[in-house]
Design a protein around this motif. Structure first.
Motif, PDB file in Angstrom:
ATOM      1  N   LEU A 193       0.823  -1.219   0.000  1.00  0.00           N
ATOM      2  CA  LEU A 193       0.000   0.000   0.000  1.00  0.00           C
ATOM      3  C   LEU A 193       0.855   1.266   0.000  1.00  0.00           C
ATOM      4  CD1 LEU A 193      -2.738  -0.984   2.630  1.00  0.00           C
ATOM      5  CD2 LEU A 193      -2.698  -1.410   0.159  1.00  0.00           C
ATOM      6  N   THR A 194       0.358   2.241  -0.723  1.00  0.00           N
ATOM      7  CA  THR A 194       0.980   3.560  -0.684  1.00  0.00           C
ATOM      8  C   THR A 194      -0.121   4.599  -0.890  1.00  0.00           C
ATOM      9  OG1 THR A 194       2.555   5.071  -1.720  1.00  0.00           O
ATOM     10  CG2 THR A 194       1.531   3.466  -3.167  1.00  0.00           C
ATOM     11  N   ASP A 195       0.109   5.798  -0.316  1.00  0.00           N
ATOM     12  CA  ASP A 195      -0.826   6.883  -0.643  1.00  0.00           C
ATOM     13  C   ASP A 195      -0.103   7.958  -1.459  1.00  0.00           C
ATOM     14  OD1 ASP A 195       0.779   7.884   1.314  1.00  0.00           O
ATOM     15  OD2 ASP A 195      -0.835   8.392   2.719  1.00  0.00           O
ATOM     16  N   ASN A 196       1.039   7.557  -2.011  1.00  0.00           N
ATOM     17  CA  ASN A 196       1.848   8.510  -2.757  1.00  0.00           C
ATOM     18  C   ASN A 196       1.946   8.089  -4.223  1.00  0.00           C
ATOM     19  OD1 ASN A 196       3.759  10.214  -3.782  1.00  0.00           O
ATOM     20  ND2 ASN A 196       5.397   9.596  -2.369  1.00  0.00           N
ATOM     21  N   TRP A 197       1.204   8.771  -5.049  1.00  0.00           N
ATOM     22  CA  TRP A 197       1.136   8.443  -6.482  1.00  0.00           C
ATOM     23  C   TRP A 197       2.525   8.498  -7.150  1.00  0.00           C
ATOM     24  CZ3 TRP A 197      -0.125   6.346 -10.705  1.00  0.00           C
ATOM     25  CH2 TRP A 197       0.029   6.962 -11.967  1.00  0.00           C
ATOM     26  N   LYS A 198       3.326   9.444  -6.723  1.00  0.00           N
ATOM     27  CA  LYS A 198       4.662   9.601  -7.347  1.00  0.00           C
ATOM     28  C   LYS A 198       5.494   8.328  -7.202  1.00  0.00           C
ATOM     29  CE  LYS A 198       4.662  13.986  -8.787  1.00  0.00           C
ATOM     30  NZ  LYS A 198       3.411  13.792  -9.565  1.00  0.00           N
ATOM     31  N   GLU A 199       5.275   7.615  -6.104  1.00  0.00           N
ATOM     32  CA  GLU A 199       6.012   6.367  -5.880  1.00  0.00           C
ATOM     33  C   GLU A 199       5.743   5.351  -6.988  1.00  0.00           C
ATOM     34  OE1 GLU A 199       5.710   3.716  -2.346  1.00  0.00           O
ATOM     35  OE2 GLU A 199       5.976   5.612  -1.261  1.00  0.00           O
ATOM     36  N   ILE A 200       4.520   5.384  -7.483  1.00  0.00           N
ATOM     37  CA  ILE A 200       4.150   4.476  -8.580  1.00  0.00           C
ATOM     38  C   ILE A 200       4.623   5.050  -9.912  1.00  0.00           C
ATOM     39  CG2 ILE A 200       2.170   3.556  -9.859  1.00  0.00           C
ATOM     40  CD1 ILE A 200       0.729   3.386  -7.082  1.00  0.00           C
ATOM     41  N   LEU A 201       4.305   6.325 -10.110  1.00  0.00           N
ATOM     42  CA  LEU A 201       4.627   6.982 -11.386  1.00  0.00           C
ATOM     43  C   LEU A 201       6.110   6.916 -11.686  1.00  0.00           C
ATOM     44  CD1 LEU A 201       3.560   8.720 -13.759  1.00  0.00           C
ATOM     45  CD2 LEU A 201       4.040  10.741 -12.363  1.00  0.00           C
ATOM     46  N   GLU A 202       6.932   7.111 -10.660  1.00  0.00           N
ATOM     47  CA  GLU A 202       8.376   7.190 -10.889  1.00  0.00           C
ATOM     48  C   GLU A 202       9.071   5.837 -10.796  1.00  0.00           C
ATOM     49  OE1 GLU A 202       9.392  10.257  -8.127  1.00  0.00           O
ATOM     50  OE2 GLU A 202       8.382  11.800  -9.344  1.00  0.00           O
ATOM     51  N   ASP A 203       8.289   4.793 -10.587  1.00  0.00           N
ATOM     52  CA  ASP A 203       8.880   3.448 -10.510  1.00  0.00           C
ATOM     53  C   ASP A 203       8.917   2.834 -11.912  1.00  0.00           C
ATOM     54  OD1 ASP A 203       9.474   0.775 -10.175  1.00  0.00           O
ATOM     55  OD2 ASP A 203       8.398   0.624  -8.271  1.00  0.00           O
ATOM     56  N   ASP A 204      10.100   2.810 -12.489  1.00  0.00           N
ATOM     57  CA  ASP A 204      10.225   2.343 -13.871  1.00  0.00           C
ATOM     58  C   ASP A 204       9.963   0.851 -14.032  1.00  0.00           C
ATOM     59  OD1 ASP A 204      10.716   4.862 -14.767  1.00  0.00           O
ATOM     60  OD2 ASP A 204      12.899   4.666 -14.702  1.00  0.00           O
ATOM     61  N   GLU A 205       9.986   0.133 -12.928  1.00  0.00           N
ATOM     62  CA  GLU A 205       9.684  -1.294 -13.012  1.00  0.00           C
ATOM     63  C   GLU A 205       8.208  -1.557 -13.274  1.00  0.00           C
ATOM     64  OE1 GLU A 205      12.925  -3.681 -10.254  1.00  0.00           O
ATOM     65  OE2 GLU A 205      10.829  -3.627  -9.700  1.00  0.00           O
ATOM     66  N   ILE A 206       7.364  -0.609 -12.871  1.00  0.00           N
ATOM     67  CA  ILE A 206       5.914  -0.788 -13.061  1.00  0.00           C
ATOM     68  C   ILE A 206       5.548  -0.420 -14.492  1.00  0.00           C
ATOM     69  CG2 ILE A 206       3.619   0.055 -12.376  1.00  0.00           C
ATOM     70  CD1 ILE A 206       4.780   0.388  -9.520  1.00  0.00           C
ATOM     71  N   SER A 207       5.092  -1.413 -15.256  1.00  0.00           N
ATOM     72  CA  SER A 207       4.777  -1.131 -16.654  1.00  0.00           C
ATOM     73  C   SER A 207       3.277  -1.122 -16.937  1.00  0.00           C
ATOM     74  CB  SER A 207       5.476  -2.134 -17.573  1.00  0.00           C
ATOM     75  OG  SER A 207       5.207  -3.448 -17.159  1.00  0.00           O
ATOM     76  N   VAL A 208       2.484  -1.575 -15.957  1.00  0.00           N
ATOM     77  CA  VAL A 208       1.035  -1.547 -16.139  1.00  0.00           C
ATOM     78  C   VAL A 208       0.376  -0.912 -14.915  1.00  0.00           C
ATOM     79  CG1 VAL A 208      -1.029  -2.908 -16.688  1.00  0.00           C
ATOM     80  CG2 VAL A 208       1.220  -3.747 -17.398  1.00  0.00           C
ATOM     81  N   VAL A 209      -0.485   0.068 -15.172  1.00  0.00           N
ATOM     82  CA  VAL A 209      -1.238   0.708 -14.094  1.00  0.00           C
ATOM     83  C   VAL A 209      -2.716   0.359 -14.273  1.00  0.00           C
ATOM     84  CG1 VAL A 209      -2.002   2.928 -13.163  1.00  0.00           C
ATOM     85  CG2 VAL A 209       0.403   2.588 -13.756  1.00  0.00           C
ATOM     86  N   ILE A 210      -3.315  -0.197 -13.219  1.00  0.00           N
ATOM     87  CA  ILE A 210      -4.722  -0.583 -13.270  1.00  0.00           C
ATOM     88  C   ILE A 210      -5.518   0.437 -12.467  1.00  0.00           C
ATOM     89  CG2 ILE A 210      -6.386  -2.398 -12.707  1.00  0.00           C
ATOM     90  CD1 ILE A 210      -3.974  -4.393 -12.798  1.00  0.00           C
ATOM     91  N   GLU A 211      -6.290   1.262 -13.169  1.00  0.00           N
ATOM     92  CA  GLU A 211      -7.017   2.341 -12.490  1.00  0.00           C
ATOM     93  C   GLU A 211      -8.437   1.887 -12.212  1.00  0.00           C
ATOM     94  OE1 GLU A 211      -9.852   5.000 -11.850  1.00  0.00           O
ATOM     95  OE2 GLU A 211      -9.558   4.859 -14.039  1.00  0.00           O
ATOM     96  N   VAL A 212      -8.722   1.657 -10.944  1.00  0.00           N
ATOM     97  CA  VAL A 212     -10.064   1.205 -10.553  1.00  0.00           C
ATOM     98  C   VAL A 212     -10.570   2.044  -9.382  1.00  0.00           C
ATOM     99  CG1 VAL A 212     -10.096  -1.155 -11.453  1.00  0.00           C
ATOM    100  CG2 VAL A 212      -8.885  -0.695  -9.325  1.00  0.00           C
ATOM    101  N   MET A 213     -10.207   3.328  -9.374  1.00  0.00           N
ATOM    102  CA  MET A 213     -10.720   4.172  -8.300  1.00  0.00           C
ATOM    103  C   MET A 213     -11.960   4.940  -8.714  1.00  0.00           C
ATOM    104  SD  MET A 213      -7.371   6.519  -8.040  1.00  0.00           S
ATOM    105  CE  MET A 213      -7.144   7.999  -8.956  1.00  0.00           C
ATOM    106  N   GLY A 214     -12.153   5.140 -10.007  1.00  0.00           N
ATOM    107  CA  GLY A 214     -13.349   5.823 -10.490  1.00  0.00           C
ATOM    108  C   GLY A 214     -13.294   7.327 -10.319  1.00  0.00           C
ATOM    109  N   GLY A 215     -14.295   8.016 -10.877  1.00  0.00           N
ATOM    110  CA  GLY A 215     -14.380   9.471 -10.753  1.00  0.00           C
ATOM    111  C   GLY A 215     -13.451  10.181 -11.735  1.00  0.00           C
ATOM    112  N   LEU A 216     -13.690  11.480 -11.921  1.00  0.00           N
ATOM    113  CA  LEU A 216     -12.921  12.225 -12.922  1.00  0.00           C
ATOM    114  C   LEU A 216     -11.500  12.535 -12.457  1.00  0.00           C
ATOM    115  CD1 LEU A 216     -15.632  14.658 -14.353  1.00  0.00           C
ATOM    116  CD2 LEU A 216     -15.003  12.379 -15.124  1.00  0.00           C
ATOM    117  N   GLU A 217     -11.385  13.127 -11.296  1.00  0.00           N
ATOM    118  CA  GLU A 217     -10.063  13.444 -10.753  1.00  0.00           C
ATOM    119  C   GLU A 217      -9.921  12.824  -9.373  1.00  0.00           C
ATOM    120  OE1 GLU A 217      -7.455  14.519 -12.007  1.00  0.00           O
ATOM    121  OE2 GLU A 217      -7.979  15.703 -13.763  1.00  0.00           O
ATOM    122  N   PRO A 218      -8.743  12.378  -8.981  1.00  0.00           N
ATOM    123  CA  PRO A 218      -7.455  12.529  -9.679  1.00  0.00           C
ATOM    124  C   PRO A 218      -7.200  11.474 -10.747  1.00  0.00           C
ATOM    125  CG  PRO A 218      -7.082  11.436  -7.589  1.00  0.00           C
ATOM    126  CD  PRO A 218      -8.558  11.702  -7.673  1.00  0.00           C
ATOM    127  N   ALA A 219      -8.212  10.620 -11.054  1.00  0.00           N
ATOM    128  CA  ALA A 219      -7.967   9.521 -11.995  1.00  0.00           C
ATOM    129  C   ALA A 219      -7.406  10.030 -13.320  1.00  0.00           C
ATOM    130  CB  ALA A 219      -9.270   8.743 -12.225  1.00  0.00           C
TER     131      ALA A 219
END
Lengths: 425, 425
Positions: free
Chosen positions: A59-85
């Motif tokens: 778990l993380t509440d810091n989006w940058k940790e995911i965004l800046e992790d070059d090992e992560i090549s797939v992001v699964i967005e299942v939070m819904g709503g317009l922003e911050p999605a």
């Protein structure tokens, strides 16, 4: 054998389903997709909340940790709503990550921006789960039926309202009771507006119409009406007419523009959509080559939706393996006009209470005639000595003409009430 | 903009449909697939036959002309039958050409050889049209539902028999009349054996089971029974039991092996397959994540089948563009046993004519009891003073036990005839 690392944004019902399904299918993923799948991070809002069966360190509440992790090549967005999605998806795509999303609200409004960004970065943006939950419909439309000129797409794409209408039809419940029952069973939310007013279905039909007709249709273009005014009496008439009432998302590609709306309709019992019961969804498609086709299944729920998400993820994993991410991007290469709703033609069922006196029917018929509304059927029932219930079924007429006719009808003193106006499929 | 050159093998109904559809969609192909499509050669047996609307110079009866033409990168095999189709497909794949096929006979027997050869040569071998005509089912199973453990696949996958059963159910026709009508309308062939005996459906269910269960199932594994013995009386009983009779291809993935068969079954009216009428097809799937799903549409015909073929061709064109042909190959990575049919459990509806004398029912019940067949329902009707019609519905019992019980029943002198044995879904 490669390992593909993914991040999940949101750990609500669908996110949890996706997480569990990845664990459950870890063994077969290598065989079907050609790579292992590993959840590296899960973005949550509340780090303190206890989450059964999920490793806390993911778990993380810091989006940058995911965004800046070059090992992560797939992001699964299942939070819904317009922003911050939206911002997160765009940032992920720009960072060269593939994105799988179930976010109908966002895609029905901003799908083109997301798809264009994916294309620019040659990554996948897939969203099978955004329409009709577990039912395969986006991929069939984009690939299997790609050689068709699709003229019509009609769907029962909201499980809550289909459950309510099924209870009203099969058990004679009225709307309020059926809604209450749906809420008790978790099929309807405490605030059911988005479902019962047709907004949820409207978003899905916008997405489907865009793909089916190769032209951008957004939620704003969809005329929506809900089922709150449907009564047991209307249901009984539908039965008498060998029909059932369903909340349909309807899109037509006509010569002078795309017609798109969501409203309750009477549909003949023989039509395959008529037998879609309970909270099931179905999408009916007409293409010039395939003729009629229908896709049926669970439109929502933890695992059905996760099934659709994971189908997309497996496709992304294959594409990564073959170096061909971004191979299917936006297919909206046309720019078709959206027809003004007043110009759409529909058949109508109109139920009204009138004074039981001579000349009423003649007056009504005259008003319809004046507004170019042809009548195909009249049923009159005497509910009391001095009052009668009148049901009129029309030919296909323009919505604007019908609206004008209804206004004029209200001026006739012997019409006590216009009780229902329901379109016929 | 590239041009992809294709060859069509066979110019029968489907081949003609494919040719026409390519011409019709030439304009949009570039936009949806990223390349133009050009038919360079069409293999036919008879060069002399006049073919309306097809350029004569495209025709050839020399396979080598296609095989050795390096410009042709996609071969569309729509001639059907085992040979020479198999040899040609294998040669094409070995030559690095992608192949799209609608050949259920061949794929139901030799699919794995074709898929392995495609994989070895890193080219596509796609066959959406081989099962259920225009209905997207192969791609949904291989991609959209890839994260599911699929336990069941049940389909109405033969339009001829579904048309016949619909006429028998809705218009009270008997089998012979309904078959004759189907032949008049072109829904049934002069020799209807492959359809009415369930062979055609058996091939399709073998292909679907292989894909759904990730394990090889061939036509030889499929137990097939046809609909020729279904009578108006059976149809009437089905109605009485709130069911309809459908020819179902049924495949289950159980802990001790794959069960696979085709036979007429009584299915409850509420089931989505029950409302599939006329010559329409439908495939019902149960997966652990998606729950129930169904795919409905036209199972045959020039353009519906061409729609499926062209969906595959467009996918190949995209793959060529992205250099990722062969990205989805054989998904049969398991080697599950096929259950002997005698070990499969089914519920049975048995209709028989018995002498109207004391002790008959007791004798029948004893035979069933001796063979571990539990009875759930008995209906007795007196057709004449000295004779009665007896209908027995059983619990789920092993096929071998039922066969033994039936043999023993034949020994009872008061049983004059066992008129029907129909399974219940």
């Amino acid at each position: 054998m490669n390992t593909i690392k993914v991040a999940i944004l949101g750990l609500g019902t669908v996110g949890t389903g996706v997480y569990k399904l990845i664990q459950k299918r870890a063994d077969v993923m290598e065989r079907t997709a050609g790579a292992k799948l590993e959840v590296k991070k899960i973005l949550v809002r509340n780090m303190q909340k206890k989450r059964e069966g999920v490793e806390q360190e993911l778990l993380t509440d810091n989006w940058k940790e995911i965004l800046e992790d070059d090992e992560i090549s797939v992001v699964i967005e299942v939070m819904g709503g317009l922003e911050p999605a939206k911002t997160m998806i765009l940032e992920a795509l720009e960072a060269g990550k593939n994105v799988v999303s179930a976010n109908k609200d966002l895609i029905a409004e901003e799908g083109h921006v997301l798809l264009d960004t994916a294309q620019k970065n040659q990554v996948d943006f897939l969203f099978e789960a955004a329409v009709a939950g577990g039912i395969p419909i986006i991929r069939p439309l984009k690939q299997c039926l790609a050689a068709n000129d699709i003229s019509e797409i009609v769907g029962i794409v909201n499980g809550t309202t289909n459950y309510i209408l099924t209870k009203m039809t099969e058990e004679g419940m009225d709307f309020a009771d059926a809604l209450k029952k749906a809420q008790e069973l978790g099929f309807a939310e405490a605030d059911p507006t988005a479902d019962v007013e047709g907004l949820d279905a409207g978003r899905k039909v916008a997405i489907m119409a865009s793909i089916a007709f190769h032209s951008r249709v957004v939620f704003f273009n969809v005329h929506t009406e809900g089922i709150t005014k449907i009564t047991a009496r209307d249901i009984a008439y539908a039965k008498e007419f060998d029909s059932v009432i369903k909340l349909l998302g309807v899109a037509h590609n006509t010569e002078n523009g795309i017609e798109v709306g969501v409203y309750p309709m009477m549909i003949r019992k023989e039509h395959p959509l008529a037998s879609v019961r309970d909270s099931f969804n179905a999408v009916f498609v007409h293409g010039d080559a395939v003729d009629d086709a229908m896709f049926y299944g669970r439109g929502a729920g933890e695992f059905p939706t996760a099934s659709a998400v994971m189908g997309d993820v497996i496709d992304v994993v294959r594409n990564i393996g073959y170096g061909c991410t971004g191979r299917i991007s936006c297919t909206c290469y046309k720019d078709l006009p959206i027809k003004e709703f007043g110009q759409v033609k529909n058949k109508f069922f109109i139920r009204m209470q009138v004074a039981n006196e001579p000349g009423v029917l003649a007056a009504i018929a005259e008003v319809f005639g004046d507004h170019k509304v042809s009548i195909t059927r009249v049923v009159q029932e005497h509910s009391a000595p001095e009052a009668a219930e009148l049901v009129i079924v029309t030919e296909r007429v323009k919505e604007c003409n019908m609206q004008e006719a209804l206004k004029a009808l209200m001026e006739i003193p012997s019409i006590q009430e216009i009780s229902s106006i329901i379109r016929e499929y």
